[in-house]
Design an enzyme around this catalytic site. Sequence first.
Site, PDB file in Angstrom:
ATOM      1  CE  LYS A  65      -4.067  -1.770   2.417  1.00  0.00           C
ATOM      2  NZ  LYS A  65      -5.121  -1.483   3.383  1.00  0.00           N
ATOM      3  CG  ASP A 100      -8.130   0.827   3.498  1.00  0.00           C
ATOM      4  OD1 ASP A 100      -8.940  -0.031   3.100  1.00  0.00           O
ATOM      5  OD2 ASP A 100      -6.899   0.694   3.404  1.00  0.00           O
TER       6      ASP A 100
END
Length: 267
Positions: A65, A100
Amino acid sequence: MQVYGLVGNPVGHSLSPPMHEAAYEATGVDARYVTFEPELSAIEAAITGADALGIAGLNVTIPFKQDVLELVDPDPLAERIGAVNTIDFGPDGPVGYNTDAAGVTRALERHGVELDGSAAVVVGAGGAGRAAAFALADAGSSVHIANRTPAKAEELASAVPGATGGGLDTLDRIHDADILVNATSVGMEAPDETPVPASYLHADLAVLDAVYTPIETRLLREAADAGAVTVDGAWMLLLQGVEAFEVWTGLDAPVEAMNTALRSHLS
Ligand code: ATR
């Protein structure tokens, strides 16, 4: 047919394929969602190759990420969080998003939790903690970050508007908080463990646990016993996926179909 997928290492037990394929089926989008597990050193080649092959979009998970941030054009929120979990391959190259963050706010809002003007405590200052802290602050919460390693919480707090940070000795901030987010891995595959002693939990709290294995963690059980609103980690997983589907397709996501598919794979 469009190809979407997930890049991570490992990705073997991911629930994203059934969740996204349920969305394609419900909306009639002609697409498949597949998993890719490149070597740790091959992430740049993987993203360049995906772009060249015409892959429409990728989710990104551990451990990539942070690495993909410099391989894409990140939107401002992903840049501030320092992590990308969704890539949209457009005509001008790959654009990076962090869904997220929306997963956290949408999960709480869906349970009737008012974010603007609330006081939130985020436990954990890793990837999930960063996304939660920025998301809640942007939604109008005043955020306190409590982390086992206090320096990481303080560093994150200095980047998040209005936030404060400290060690686990600052968990007593929960007494006056409206929202508690567990963004640590404590409780994962460990139903007897909890990141927050039950004595801190109260009936005016909404508790979101990012852990979803098991779906009912000790933290959520004790929060329910204290009379708190509880939001399990599958909501966060679902709603980051919902946001990714919407970024990729421009359509409203079929949330119920995705939720049903996801929960049928969870115990
Ligand atoms: P993620 O990307 O899922 O957030 P991570 O970046 O590895 O994962 O972060 C894990 C978080 O859980 C960290 O905040 C970590 O605390 P440290 O920064 O002190 O390492 C926290 N964590 C992990 N195990 C923990 C434990 N047993 N007790 C308290 N916090 C824990």
